[in-house]
Write an enzyme that holds these catalytic residues in place. Structure first.
Site, mmCIF file in Angstrom:
data_model
loop_
_atom_site.group_PDB
_atom_site.id
_atom_site.type_symbol
_atom_site.label_atom_id
_atom_site.label_comp_id
_atom_site.label_asym_id
_atom_site.label_seq_id
_atom_site.Cartn_x
_atom_site.Cartn_y
_atom_site.Cartn_z
ATOM 1 N N LYS A 11 -18.540 1.290 -1.711
ATOM 2 C CA LYS A 11 -19.256 0.605 -2.797
ATOM 3 C C LYS A 11 -18.820 -0.831 -3.047
ATOM 4 O O LYS A 11 -19.076 -1.404 -4.110
ATOM 5 C CB LYS A 11 -19.193 1.402 -4.124
ATOM 6 C CG LYS A 11 -19.536 2.847 -4.024
ATOM 7 C CD LYS A 11 -20.760 3.111 -3.180
ATOM 8 C CE LYS A 11 -22.056 2.685 -3.825
ATOM 9 N NZ LYS A 11 -23.183 2.918 -2.863
ATOM 10 N N THR A 61 -23.183 -2.380 2.653
ATOM 11 C CA THR A 61 -24.545 -2.438 3.185
ATOM 12 C C THR A 61 -25.039 -3.892 3.211
ATOM 13 O O THR A 61 -25.703 -4.317 4.162
ATOM 14 C CB THR A 61 -25.480 -1.597 2.290
ATOM 15 O OG1 THR A 61 -24.837 -0.349 2.041
ATOM 16 C CG2 THR A 61 -26.826 -1.396 2.921
ATOM 17 N N HIS A 121 -15.045 3.047 6.309
ATOM 18 C CA HIS A 121 -14.354 2.959 5.014
ATOM 19 C C HIS A 121 -12.895 3.399 5.161
ATOM 20 O O HIS A 121 -12.196 3.579 4.158
ATOM 21 C CB HIS A 121 -15.022 3.888 3.985
ATOM 22 C CG HIS A 121 -16.385 3.456 3.550
ATOM 23 N ND1 HIS A 121 -16.694 2.162 3.221
ATOM 24 C CD2 HIS A 121 -17.529 4.168 3.360
ATOM 25 C CE1 HIS A 121 -17.974 2.091 2.862
ATOM 26 N NE2 HIS A 121 -18.498 3.292 2.945
ATOM 27 N N ARG A 128 -14.263 -5.756 -3.568
ATOM 28 C CA ARG A 128 -14.994 -5.892 -4.841
ATOM 29 C C ARG A 128 -14.038 -5.547 -5.974
ATOM 30 O O ARG A 128 -13.200 -4.632 -5.817
ATOM 31 C CB ARG A 128 -16.173 -4.911 -4.839
ATOM 32 C CG ARG A 128 -17.073 -5.039 -6.040
ATOM 33 C CD ARG A 128 -18.252 -4.093 -5.943
ATOM 34 N NE ARG A 128 -19.284 -4.482 -6.879
ATOM 35 C CZ ARG A 128 -20.419 -3.819 -7.061
ATOM 36 N NH1 ARG A 128 -20.670 -2.722 -6.351
ATOM 37 N NH2 ARG A 128 -21.304 -4.232 -7.939
ATOM 38 N N SER A 146 -19.811 1.532 -9.663
ATOM 39 C CA SER A 146 -20.775 1.732 -8.577
ATOM 40 C C SER A 146 -20.519 3.069 -7.869
ATOM 41 O O SER A 146 -21.452 3.809 -7.523
ATOM 42 C CB SER A 146 -20.669 0.562 -7.596
ATOM 43 O OG SER A 146 -21.620 0.677 -6.585
ATOM 44 N N TYR A 179 -17.107 -9.597 -2.821
ATOM 45 C CA TYR A 179 -18.452 -9.335 -3.354
ATOM 46 C C TYR A 179 -18.837 -10.403 -4.379
ATOM 47 O O TYR A 179 -19.946 -10.926 -4.377
ATOM 48 C CB TYR A 179 -18.452 -7.940 -4.000
ATOM 49 C CG TYR A 179 -19.780 -7.510 -4.584
ATOM 50 C CD1 TYR A 179 -20.689 -6.781 -3.829
ATOM 51 C CD2 TYR A 179 -20.117 -7.828 -5.900
ATOM 52 C CE1 TYR A 179 -21.906 -6.386 -4.374
ATOM 53 C CE2 TYR A 179 -21.328 -7.432 -6.452
ATOM 54 C CZ TYR A 179 -22.218 -6.709 -5.682
ATOM 55 O OH TYR A 179 -23.425 -6.321 -6.216
ATOM 56 N N GLN A 196 -31.235 -11.113 -0.304
ATOM 57 C CA GLN A 196 -31.174 -11.100 -1.777
ATOM 58 C C GLN A 196 -31.453 -9.677 -2.266
ATOM 59 O O GLN A 196 -32.251 -8.940 -1.660
ATOM 60 C CB GLN A 196 -32.163 -12.100 -2.372
ATOM 61 C CG GLN A 196 -31.764 -13.563 -2.133
ATOM 62 C CD GLN A 196 -30.320 -13.876 -2.551
ATOM 63 O OE1 GLN A 196 -29.934 -13.642 -3.687
ATOM 64 N NE2 GLN A 196 -29.511 -14.377 -1.618
ATOM 65 N N ARG A 213 -28.707 -0.308 -6.838
ATOM 66 C CA ARG A 213 -28.695 0.043 -8.250
ATOM 67 C C ARG A 213 -28.828 -1.184 -9.145
ATOM 68 O O ARG A 213 -29.869 -1.396 -9.752
ATOM 69 C CB ARG A 213 -27.396 0.814 -8.546
ATOM 70 C CG ARG A 213 -27.353 1.540 -9.875
ATOM 71 C CD ARG A 213 -25.971 2.156 -10.064
ATOM 72 N NE ARG A 213 -24.930 1.161 -10.066
ATOM 73 C CZ ARG A 213 -24.483 0.507 -11.139
ATOM 74 N NH1 ARG A 213 -24.988 0.782 -12.331
ATOM 75 N NH2 ARG A 213 -23.525 -0.407 -11.039
HETATM 76 P P1 A3P Z 1 -24.124 -1.394 -7.632
HETATM 77 O O1 A3P Z 1 -24.001 0.086 -7.651
HETATM 78 O O2 A3P Z 1 -23.136 -2.057 -8.562
HETATM 79 O O3 A3P Z 1 -25.500 -1.879 -7.865
HETATM 80 P P2 A3P Z 1 -22.008 -0.205 -0.529
HETATM 81 O O4 A3P Z 1 -23.038 -0.789 0.366
HETATM 82 O O5 A3P Z 1 -20.605 -0.537 -0.135
HETATM 83 O O6 A3P Z 1 -22.261 1.236 -0.760
HETATM 84 O O7 A3P Z 1 -22.148 -0.955 -1.942
HETATM 85 C C1 A3P Z 1 -23.254 -0.726 -2.761
HETATM 86 C C2 A3P Z 1 -23.232 -1.721 -3.882
HETATM 87 O O8 A3P Z 1 -23.615 -3.009 -3.371
HETATM 88 C C3 A3P Z 1 -24.248 -1.369 -4.960
HETATM 89 O O9 A3P Z 1 -23.703 -1.906 -6.177
HETATM 90 C C4 A3P Z 1 -25.457 -2.172 -4.497
HETATM 91 O O10 A3P Z 1 -26.426 -2.407 -5.481
HETATM 92 C C5 A3P Z 1 -24.754 -3.465 -4.069
HETATM 93 N N1 A3P Z 1 -25.593 -4.293 -3.200
HETATM 94 C C6 A3P Z 1 -26.213 -3.927 -2.057
HETATM 95 N N2 A3P Z 1 -26.936 -4.956 -1.577
HETATM 96 C C7 A3P Z 1 -26.788 -5.983 -2.445
HETATM 97 C C8 A3P Z 1 -27.314 -7.301 -2.521
HETATM 98 N N3 A3P Z 1 -28.149 -7.761 -1.617
HETATM 99 N N4 A3P Z 1 -26.939 -8.078 -3.563
HETATM 100 C C9 A3P Z 1 -26.094 -7.615 -4.506
HETATM 101 N N5 A3P Z 1 -25.566 -6.377 -4.500
HETATM 102 C C10 A3P Z 1 -25.910 -5.556 -3.479
#
Ligand code: A3P
Length: 293
Positions: free
Chosen positions: A45, A49, A107, A129, A137, A193, A228, A255
């Site tokens: 998190k 991604t 991870h 992060r 998250s 992040y 974005q 999210r």
């Molecule tokens: P939130 O749950 O705070 O929204 P991972 O990919 O490591 O699982 O992380 C997921 C987190 O990264 C989520 O955070 C997701 O919304 C955020 N995220 C993914 N793509 C993003 C983007 N383009 N800009 C900002 N946050 C992003």
């Protein structure tokens, strides 16, 4: 084995893990890295991604035959240690990747990384992060994903997070382990992040210089725009809408995508206890996070 058994936490060489990420252990440990592989390593998190998609577009965005590829990101950037019934393992997907370089996600805490990555001197992009947003998250992710253990309510989850009783163990140990590696391993790039949120273009420039890439201004502009949050949220190849174990009605995978959402979750008491615990666990660390931008 049933889902509850597979997702249950147990102590694995001193780290809380679950079967989904340890049952392929020998295969994963014997993974053969290649010198041009790029490993994206994060605590869950942290923005994995997001960074996987940035790298995918930087390397393959121009050569892809369609404006948006039709293969989900989790197949284009395999999750090395993942093993789920009736799906190819992350390790097999990585072995079969036709791309060069291969982009691979993990991870794993640093002590579990297969030795071949070090032997081959692989480039590593490590995403961090801030702990409070990371915890929030992770909580919502555990609510919506049957692969993860039931998180309970927020205060239960937060307590477990502080104690390292979540999958992949202590956030503090994880980030410190990866951060310390820079002293002995130069081919690692740390990315925050919060910095990506603040200035995505600048962070993409830094990534490119680490990776030795020089995209044109238009290409960079295109990547910056495609990654974005709102664009990724709409993009079925990256928003995990094809992942069966996720119930996006409970909480969407994409999210909020902000810095500071922790303020909507932590009570004053929780914040004080968390900060106190944090100070203890991070007192020897030079890592500095921002929990607002
Ligand atoms: P939130 O749950 O705070 O929204 P991972 O990919 O490591 O699982 O992380 C997921 C987190 O990264 C989520 O955070 C997701 O919304 C955020 N995220 C993914 N793509 C993003 C983007 N383009 N800009 C900002 N946050 C992003």
């Amino acid at each position: 084995m049933d889902v509850n058994h597979q997702s249950a936490i147990f102590d694995f060489h001193g780290v809380s893990m679950s079967h989904y990420f340890t049952d392929n252990w020998d295969e994963v440990q014997n993974f053969r890295a290649r010198p041009d592989d790029v490993l994206i390593a994060t605590y869950p998190k942290a923005g994995t991604t997001w960074v996987c998609y940035i790298l995918d577009l930087l390397y393959f965005g121009q050569t892809s035959p369609e404006p948006q590829p039709s293969i989900p990101l989790h197949e284009r950037v395999p999750f090395l240690e993942l093993i789920k019934p009736s799906l190819p393992t992350g390790k097999d997907l990585a072995d079969q990747l036709p791309t060069s370089p291969r982009l691979i996600k993990t991870h794993l805490p640093i002590q579990f990384v297969p030795k071949s990555f070090w032997e081959q001197n692989v480039r590593i992009v490590n995403v961090f992060r801030n702990a409070k947003d990371n915890a929030v998250s992770y909580y919502h992710f555990c609510r919506m994903n049957t692969t993860m253990p039931e998180p309970g309510d927020w205060s239960t989850f937060l307590q477990n997070f502080m104690e390292g009783k979540v999958v992949y163990g202590s956030w503090h140990d994880h980030v410190n382990g990866w951060w310390d590696k820079r002293q002995t391993y130069p081919k690692i790039h740390h990315l925050f992040y919060e910095d990506l949120i603040q200035d995505t273009g600048r962070e993409i420039d830094r990534l490119c210089s680490f990776l030795g890439l020089s995209p044109s201004a238009e290409e960079k502009e295109r990547v910056t725009s495609e990654v974005q949050f709102d664009n990724m949220k709409q993009n079925k190849m990256v928003n995990c809408s094809t992942v069966q174990s996720m119930n996006q009605k409970v909480s969407p995978f994409m999210r909020k995508g902000t810095v500071g959402d922790w303020k909507n979750h932590f009570t004053v008491n929780q914040r004080e206890a968390f900060d106190e615990d944090y100070k203890q666990k991070m007192k020897k660390s030079t890592l500095q996070f921002r929990s607002e931008v």
